[in-house]
Design a protein around this motif. Structure first.
Motif, PDB file in Angstrom:
ATOM      1  N   UNK A   1       0.828  -1.205   0.000  1.00  0.00           N
ATOM      2  CA  UNK A   1       0.000   0.000   0.000  1.00  0.00           C
ATOM      3  C   UNK A   1       0.864   1.258   0.000  1.00  0.00           C
ATOM      4  N   UNK A   2       0.364   2.295  -0.628  1.00  0.00           N
ATOM      5  CA  UNK A   2       1.085   3.562  -0.703  1.00  0.00           C
ATOM      6  C   UNK A   2       1.310   4.131   0.695  1.00  0.00           C
ATOM      7  N   UNK A   3       2.515   4.594   0.948  1.00  0.00           N
ATOM      8  CA  UNK A   3       2.894   5.219   2.226  1.00  0.00           C
ATOM      9  C   UNK A   3       2.725   4.282   3.424  1.00  0.00           C
ATOM     10  N   UNK A   4       2.824   2.993   3.162  1.00  0.00           N
ATOM     11  CA  UNK A   4       2.658   1.994   4.230  1.00  0.00           C
ATOM     12  C   UNK A   4       3.590   2.248   5.419  1.00  0.00           C
ATOM     13  N   UNK A   5       4.870   2.447   5.151  1.00  0.00           N
ATOM     14  CA  UNK A   5       5.825   2.618   6.259  1.00  0.00           C
ATOM     15  C   UNK A   5       5.541   3.893   7.045  1.00  0.00           C
ATOM     16  N   UNK A   6       5.204   4.962   6.344  1.00  0.00           N
ATOM     17  CA  UNK A   6       4.892   6.212   7.027  1.00  0.00           C
ATOM     18  C   UNK A   6       3.669   6.044   7.919  1.00  0.00           C
ATOM     19  N   UNK A   7       2.664   5.350   7.405  1.00  0.00           N
ATOM     20  CA  UNK A   7       1.426   5.148   8.162  1.00  0.00           C
ATOM     21  C   UNK A   7       1.697   4.328   9.424  1.00  0.00           C
ATOM     22  N   UNK A   8       2.446   3.250   9.288  1.00  0.00           N
ATOM     23  CA  UNK A   8       2.744   2.393  10.437  1.00  0.00           C
ATOM     24  C   UNK A   8       3.560   3.163  11.477  1.00  0.00           C
ATOM     25  N   UNK A   9       4.587   3.850  11.023  1.00  0.00           N
ATOM     26  CA  UNK A   9       5.442   4.596  11.962  1.00  0.00           C
ATOM     27  C   UNK A   9       4.660   5.703  12.664  1.00  0.00           C
ATOM     28  N   UNK A  10       3.718   6.323  11.960  1.00  0.00           N
ATOM     29  CA  UNK A  10       2.920   7.395  12.553  1.00  0.00           C
ATOM     30  C   UNK A  10       1.999   6.865  13.648  1.00  0.00           C
TER      31      UNK A  10
ATOM     32  N   UNK B   1      13.875  10.420  10.347  1.00  0.00           N
ATOM     33  CA  UNK B   1      12.701   9.682   9.872  1.00  0.00           C
ATOM     34  C   UNK B   1      11.456  10.121  10.622  1.00  0.00           C
ATOM     35  N   UNK B   2      11.588  10.273  11.932  1.00  0.00           N
ATOM     36  CA  UNK B   2      10.440  10.671  12.742  1.00  0.00           C
ATOM     37  C   UNK B   2       9.922  12.053  12.339  1.00  0.00           C
ATOM     38  N   UNK B   3      10.834  12.951  12.004  1.00  0.00           N
ATOM     39  CA  UNK B   3      10.425  14.284  11.545  1.00  0.00           C
ATOM     40  C   UNK B   3       9.654  14.179  10.229  1.00  0.00           C
ATOM     41  N   UNK B   4      10.128  13.311   9.326  1.00  0.00           N
ATOM     42  CA  UNK B   4       9.430  13.110   8.052  1.00  0.00           C
ATOM     43  C   UNK B   4       8.046  12.502   8.283  1.00  0.00           C
ATOM     44  N   UNK B   5       7.981  11.558   9.209  1.00  0.00           N
ATOM     45  CA  UNK B   5       6.702  10.923   9.527  1.00  0.00           C
ATOM     46  C   UNK B   5       5.720  11.951  10.069  1.00  0.00           C
ATOM     47  N   UNK B   6       6.197  12.818  10.966  1.00  0.00           N
ATOM     48  CA  UNK B   6       5.323  13.828  11.563  1.00  0.00           C
ATOM     49  C   UNK B   6       4.791  14.783  10.501  1.00  0.00           C
ATOM     50  N   UNK B   7       5.659  15.201   9.584  1.00  0.00           N
ATOM     51  CA  UNK B   7       5.243  16.101   8.502  1.00  0.00           C
ATOM     52  C   UNK B   7       4.208  15.428   7.606  1.00  0.00           C
ATOM     53  N   UNK B   8       4.471  14.175   7.252  1.00  0.00           N
ATOM     54  CA  UNK B   8       3.539  13.430   6.399  1.00  0.00           C
ATOM     55  C   UNK B   8       2.198  13.238   7.101  1.00  0.00           C
ATOM     56  N   UNK B   9       2.233  12.919   8.394  1.00  0.00           N
ATOM     57  CA  UNK B   9       0.997  12.615   9.112  1.00  0.00           C
ATOM     58  C   UNK B   9       0.124  13.854   9.274  1.00  0.00           C
ATOM     59  N   UNK B  10       0.729  15.005   9.452  1.00  0.00           N
ATOM     60  CA  UNK B  10      -0.064  16.235   9.536  1.00  0.00           C
ATOM     61  C   UNK B  10      -0.803  16.474   8.219  1.00  0.00           C
ATOM     62  N   UNK B  11      -0.092  16.270   7.105  1.00  0.00           N
ATOM     63  CA  UNK B  11      -0.723  16.436   5.793  1.00  0.00           C
ATOM     64  C   UNK B  11      -1.805  15.380   5.580  1.00  0.00           C
ATOM     65  N   UNK B  12      -1.539  14.174   6.032  1.00  0.00           N
ATOM     66  CA  UNK B  12      -2.503  13.080   5.902  1.00  0.00           C
ATOM     67  C   UNK B  12      -3.782  13.397   6.673  1.00  0.00           C
ATOM     68  N   UNK B  13      -3.633  13.895   7.888  1.00  0.00           N
ATOM     69  CA  UNK B  13      -4.808  14.223   8.706  1.00  0.00           C
ATOM     70  C   UNK B  13      -5.630  15.341   8.063  1.00  0.00           C
ATOM     71  N   UNK B  14      -4.962  16.322   7.450  1.00  0.00           N
ATOM     72  CA  UNK B  14      -5.676  17.399   6.778  1.00  0.00           C
ATOM     73  C   UNK B  14      -6.480  16.862   5.596  1.00  0.00           C
ATOM     74  N   UNK B  15      -5.867  15.949   4.846  1.00  0.00           N
ATOM     75  CA  UNK B  15      -6.565  15.366   3.703  1.00  0.00           C
ATOM     76  C   UNK B  15      -7.777  14.552   4.168  1.00  0.00           C
TER      77      UNK B  15
END
Length: 214
Positions: free
Chosen positions: A171-180, A197-211
């Motif tokens: 699945x797309x962004x699987x690792x980011x989702x799991x780590x978040x 990595x954690x900083x990247x995960x946090x940035x991605x997760x904020x954008x994910x939550x907005x979407x």
């Protein structure tokens, strides 16, 4: 995520050796259901009880040993706190908590479980019966629902997890989702999760939550 050995891996390995004997290894034993460990001699490690005859009543046997317990005290050394069930034919881990009373002095003290390379289809609630679990290998299975991973957030000591080789890993962004969703993880799929990595995960997760909220 870095592929270098993680400090958490070394810490868990040292912990296993300090408080218990070596892992109980049931890999490559043609195990199809968890209760098969009752009848098998482990490849290595010292199981709590010897194999039982095939004609034994499993429910009655498990009931007879479920009340046995090691009295915890400072410096206690368990026979093992790690179990390998990898490279078998398991489709489910249901009942593992009961079956491990045959194998471990105290299943609740298990810190390491390798159930990789089986045919497991989901992450079941039984995994929460092992509150001290720090390392969980589930790679090479058939886990297809990413939401199953959320259950693992209840394992407060879990620091190392593998899920590659499952349908969810495609699945797309699987690792980011799991780590978040598992913020205490230090290693995912044998790759160290660094601060960067954690900083990247946090940035991605904020954008994910907005979407998700839009």
């Amino acid at each position: 995520m870095s592929s270098s050995p993680s400090r958490s891996t070394q810490t868990v390995a040292q912990l296993v050796q300090r408080v218990s004997g070596p892992p109980i290894n049931f890999s490559f034993r043609d195990i199809k259901v968890v209760n098969d460990v009752l009848f098998e001699e482990p490849v290595s490690g010292q199981s709590r009880h010897p194999p039982i005859p095939r004609d034994t009543s499993v429910p009655e046997y498990l009931e007879s040993i479920s009340g046995e317990a090691v009295n915890p005290h400072e410096g206690v050394r368990y026979n093992a706190t790690a179990v390998r069930l990898c490279n078998n034919h398991l489709m489910s881990l249901a009942g593992l908590d009961k079956a491990l009373h045959h194998v471990l002095d105290d299943p609740r003290e298990m810190v390491w479980l390798d159930a990789s390379c089986n045919q497991i289809h989901s992450i079941e609630d039984v995994i929460l019966k092992f509150p001290r679990l720090q390392v969980l290998y589930l790679h090479g299975n058939q886990i297809s629902h990413l939401g199953d991973v959320l259950k693992l957030s209840k394992l407060e000591h879990l620091v190392k997890l593998t899920l590659h080789g499952n349908p969810i890993a495609e699945l797309k962004n699987y690792k980011l989702w799991v780590a978040a969703h598992l913020p205490k993880l230090r290693s995912l799929d044998f790759s160290t999760i660094t601060k960067v990595d954690r900083d990247k995960v946090a940035t991605w997760y904020r954008a994910y939550q907005k979407r998700e909220a839009s």
